[in-house]
Design a protein around this motif. Structure first.
Motif, mmCIF file in Angstrom:
data_model
loop_
_atom_site.group_PDB
_atom_site.id
_atom_site.type_symbol
_atom_site.label_atom_id
_atom_site.label_comp_id
_atom_site.label_asym_id
_atom_site.label_seq_id
_atom_site.Cartn_x
_atom_site.Cartn_y
_atom_site.Cartn_z
ATOM 1 N N LEU A 73 0.821 -1.210 0.000
ATOM 2 C CA LEU A 73 0.000 0.000 0.000
ATOM 3 C C LEU A 73 0.856 1.262 0.000
ATOM 4 C CD1 LEU A 73 -2.802 -1.098 2.471
ATOM 5 C CD2 LEU A 73 -3.065 -0.601 0.046
ATOM 6 N N THR A 74 1.944 1.229 0.742
ATOM 7 C CA THR A 74 2.865 2.369 0.744
ATOM 8 C C THR A 74 3.521 2.514 -0.625
ATOM 9 O OG1 THR A 74 3.282 1.977 3.079
ATOM 10 C CG2 THR A 74 4.823 3.424 1.924
ATOM 11 N N ASN A 75 3.948 1.384 -1.190
ATOM 12 C CA ASN A 75 4.569 1.426 -2.520
ATOM 13 C C ASN A 75 3.584 1.933 -3.570
ATOM 14 O OD1 ASN A 75 7.005 0.469 -1.542
ATOM 15 N ND2 ASN A 75 6.496 -1.662 -1.950
ATOM 16 N N MET A 76 2.328 1.499 -3.468
ATOM 17 C CA MET A 76 1.315 1.955 -4.417
ATOM 18 C C MET A 76 1.098 3.465 -4.274
ATOM 19 S SD MET A 76 -2.657 0.768 -4.865
ATOM 20 C CE MET A 76 -3.148 1.357 -3.254
ATOM 21 N N ALA A 77 1.026 3.952 -3.044
ATOM 22 C CA ALA A 77 0.837 5.391 -2.825
ATOM 23 C C ALA A 77 2.016 6.178 -3.372
ATOM 24 C CB ALA A 77 0.649 5.684 -1.334
ATOM 25 N N ALA A 79 4.111 5.278 -5.856
ATOM 26 C CA ALA A 79 4.090 5.233 -7.324
ATOM 27 C C ALA A 79 2.955 6.085 -7.890
ATOM 28 C CB ALA A 79 3.970 3.793 -7.799
ATOM 29 N N CYS A 80 1.776 5.971 -7.304
ATOM 30 C CA CYS A 80 0.614 6.675 -7.846
ATOM 31 C C CYS A 80 0.687 8.179 -7.634
ATOM 32 C CB CYS A 80 -0.663 6.099 -7.246
ATOM 33 S SG CYS A 80 -1.026 4.454 -7.877
ATOM 34 N N SER A 81 1.331 8.616 -6.561
ATOM 35 C CA SER A 81 1.461 10.065 -6.368
ATOM 36 C C SER A 81 2.322 10.677 -7.473
ATOM 37 C CB SER A 81 2.039 10.383 -4.993
ATOM 38 O OG SER A 81 3.368 9.919 -4.860
ATOM 39 N N VAL A 82 3.361 9.969 -7.879
ATOM 40 C CA VAL A 82 4.218 10.470 -8.961
ATOM 41 C C VAL A 82 3.537 10.301 -10.313
ATOM 42 C CG1 VAL A 82 6.426 10.145 -10.124
ATOM 43 C CG2 VAL A 82 6.323 10.126 -7.643
ATOM 44 N N MET A 83 2.813 9.185 -10.499
ATOM 45 C CA MET A 83 2.078 8.998 -11.762
ATOM 46 C C MET A 83 1.030 10.095 -11.931
ATOM 47 S SD MET A 83 1.679 4.819 -11.995
ATOM 48 C CE MET A 83 -0.032 4.992 -12.179
ATOM 49 N N ALA A 84 0.344 10.442 -10.843
ATOM 50 C CA ALA A 84 -0.656 11.510 -10.915
ATOM 51 C C ALA A 84 -0.008 12.834 -11.308
ATOM 52 C CB ALA A 84 -1.387 11.651 -9.579
ATOM 53 N N LEU A 85 1.170 13.091 -10.761
ATOM 54 C CA LEU A 85 1.878 14.316 -11.122
ATOM 55 C C LEU A 85 2.254 14.312 -12.604
ATOM 56 C CD1 LEU A 85 3.057 17.004 -10.153
ATOM 57 C CD2 LEU A 85 5.139 15.779 -9.515
ATOM 58 N N ALA A 86 2.700 13.170 -13.101
ATOM 59 C CA ALA A 86 3.058 13.067 -14.524
ATOM 60 C C ALA A 86 1.827 13.256 -15.415
ATOM 61 C CB ALA A 86 3.718 11.717 -14.803
ATOM 62 N N ILE A 120 -7.644 8.522 -11.277
ATOM 63 C CA ILE A 120 -7.416 7.152 -10.802
ATOM 64 C C ILE A 120 -6.140 7.089 -9.965
ATOM 65 C CG2 ILE A 120 -6.852 4.802 -11.558
ATOM 66 C CD1 ILE A 120 -8.719 5.376 -14.001
ATOM 67 N N SER A 121 -5.076 7.714 -10.452
ATOM 68 C CA SER A 121 -3.804 7.705 -9.720
ATOM 69 C C SER A 121 -3.936 8.388 -8.361
ATOM 70 C CB SER A 121 -2.710 8.388 -10.542
ATOM 71 O OG SER A 121 -2.482 7.690 -11.740
ATOM 72 N N LEU A 122 -4.622 9.513 -8.321
ATOM 73 C CA LEU A 122 -4.811 10.204 -7.046
ATOM 74 C C LEU A 122 -5.644 9.368 -6.076
ATOM 75 C CD1 LEU A 122 -5.508 13.824 -8.329
ATOM 76 C CD2 LEU A 122 -3.505 13.067 -7.039
ATOM 77 N N ALA A 123 -6.653 8.688 -6.594
ATOM 78 C CA ALA A 123 -7.496 7.848 -5.739
ATOM 79 C C ALA A 123 -6.696 6.704 -5.115
ATOM 80 C CB ALA A 123 -8.671 7.296 -6.539
ATOM 81 N N LEU A 124 -5.661 6.252 -5.790
ATOM 82 C CA LEU A 124 -4.856 5.142 -5.274
ATOM 83 C C LEU A 124 -3.797 5.577 -4.266
ATOM 84 C CD1 LEU A 124 -4.520 3.029 -8.525
ATOM 85 C CD2 LEU A 124 -5.928 2.546 -6.504
ATOM 86 N N VAL A 125 -3.759 6.865 -3.931
ATOM 87 C CA VAL A 125 -2.868 7.336 -2.866
ATOM 88 C C VAL A 125 -3.575 7.219 -1.512
ATOM 89 C CG1 VAL A 125 -1.576 9.333 -1.988
ATOM 90 C CG2 VAL A 125 -1.631 8.868 -4.439
ATOM 91 N N TRP A 126 -4.883 7.371 -1.495
ATOM 92 C CA TRP A 126 -5.649 7.357 -0.242
ATOM 93 C C TRP A 126 -5.453 6.089 0.597
ATOM 94 C CZ3 TRP A 126 -7.309 11.698 1.628
ATOM 95 C CH2 TRP A 126 -7.709 12.740 0.776
ATOM 96 N N MET A 128 -3.067 4.572 1.557
ATOM 97 C CA MET A 128 -1.849 4.548 2.367
ATOM 98 C C MET A 128 -2.175 4.516 3.856
ATOM 99 S SD MET A 128 1.371 7.130 2.097
ATOM 100 C CE MET A 128 2.744 7.020 3.226
ATOM 101 N N ILE A 129 -3.347 4.993 4.247
ATOM 102 C CA ILE A 129 -3.724 4.992 5.658
ATOM 103 C C ILE A 129 -3.982 3.568 6.169
ATOM 104 C CG2 ILE A 129 -6.222 5.256 5.432
ATOM 105 C CD1 ILE A 129 -5.899 7.420 7.756
#
Length: 188
Positions: A73-77, A79-86, A120-126, A128-129
């Motif tokens: 979950l941490t790894n997904m958050a 990766a997805c935070s950077v993918m969302a930025l891209a 979708i990428s931003l939703a996959l950061v949540w 992490m909690i």
């Protein structure tokens, strides 16, 4: 085909969308660079997808190889935070170029696709909690969660209302030139 608005309403949507895109990229960069996404229980500190402030060490980047508090979950958050930025930068690039400078190949389709992928990428950061570190120490939302919420809102607004903007600049110029040419032919 969706009609675009002309005149002052279209101009207002154009300004709002372009400002919203810039604000969304800034908020997304804050999500990537924050230490305050999650507050650890017991006053242990704060963590973000890429940075942490644990035990008063200051906001420093943390490498997943340096800790055993790492899971998918941490790894997904991360990766997805950077993918969302891209994807957000792609959306902003195509939105600005398409509207203000020149036509780009598949510009509208790439804007729609990157608008969906950024959400979708931003939703996959949540999630992490729900990571192991939060199971172990307990977590609550920090200021980075506000930045993530604003990023969602700004990108969603820009994605939806980009279709309400005026015709792109190059199309307005072509129409103006055509109208001037017809007026000159009628005088002759």
């Amino acid at each position: 085909k969706i009609k675009t608005m002309r005149g002052i309403v279209g101009l207002l949507f154009e300004i709002a969308v372009l400002v919203s895109l810039v604000a969304a990229v800034c908020c997304n960069a804050a999500v990537v660079g924050t230490c305050e996404f999650l507050n650890l229980g017991g006053g242990l500190g704060q963590i973000g997808p890429w940075r942490a402030d644990v035990g008063g060490s200051g906001c420093v980047s943390w490498d997943k190889a340096d800790t055993d508090e790492d899971d998918w979950l941490t790894n997904m958050a991360r990766a997805c935070s950077v993918m969302a930025l891209a994807f957000g930068c792609i959306l902003t690039f195509f939105g600005f170029f398409e509207q203000c400078l020149c036509p780009l190949p598949c510009g509208r389709k790439l804007m729609d696709l990157s608008g969906a992928l950024v959400q979708i990428s931003l939703a996959l950061v949540w999630p992490m909690i729900r990571s192991n570190i939060c199971d172990k120490y307990g977590c609550s939302w920090g200021g980075g969660a506000t930045a993530l919420t604003l990023t969602h809102i700004f990108f969603l607004f820009a994605s939806i209302f980009s279709r309400c903007m005026r015709e792109p600049r190059y199309k307005r110029k072509q129409a103006k030139d055509k109208d001037e040419g017809q007026a000159a032919d009628e005088k002759a």
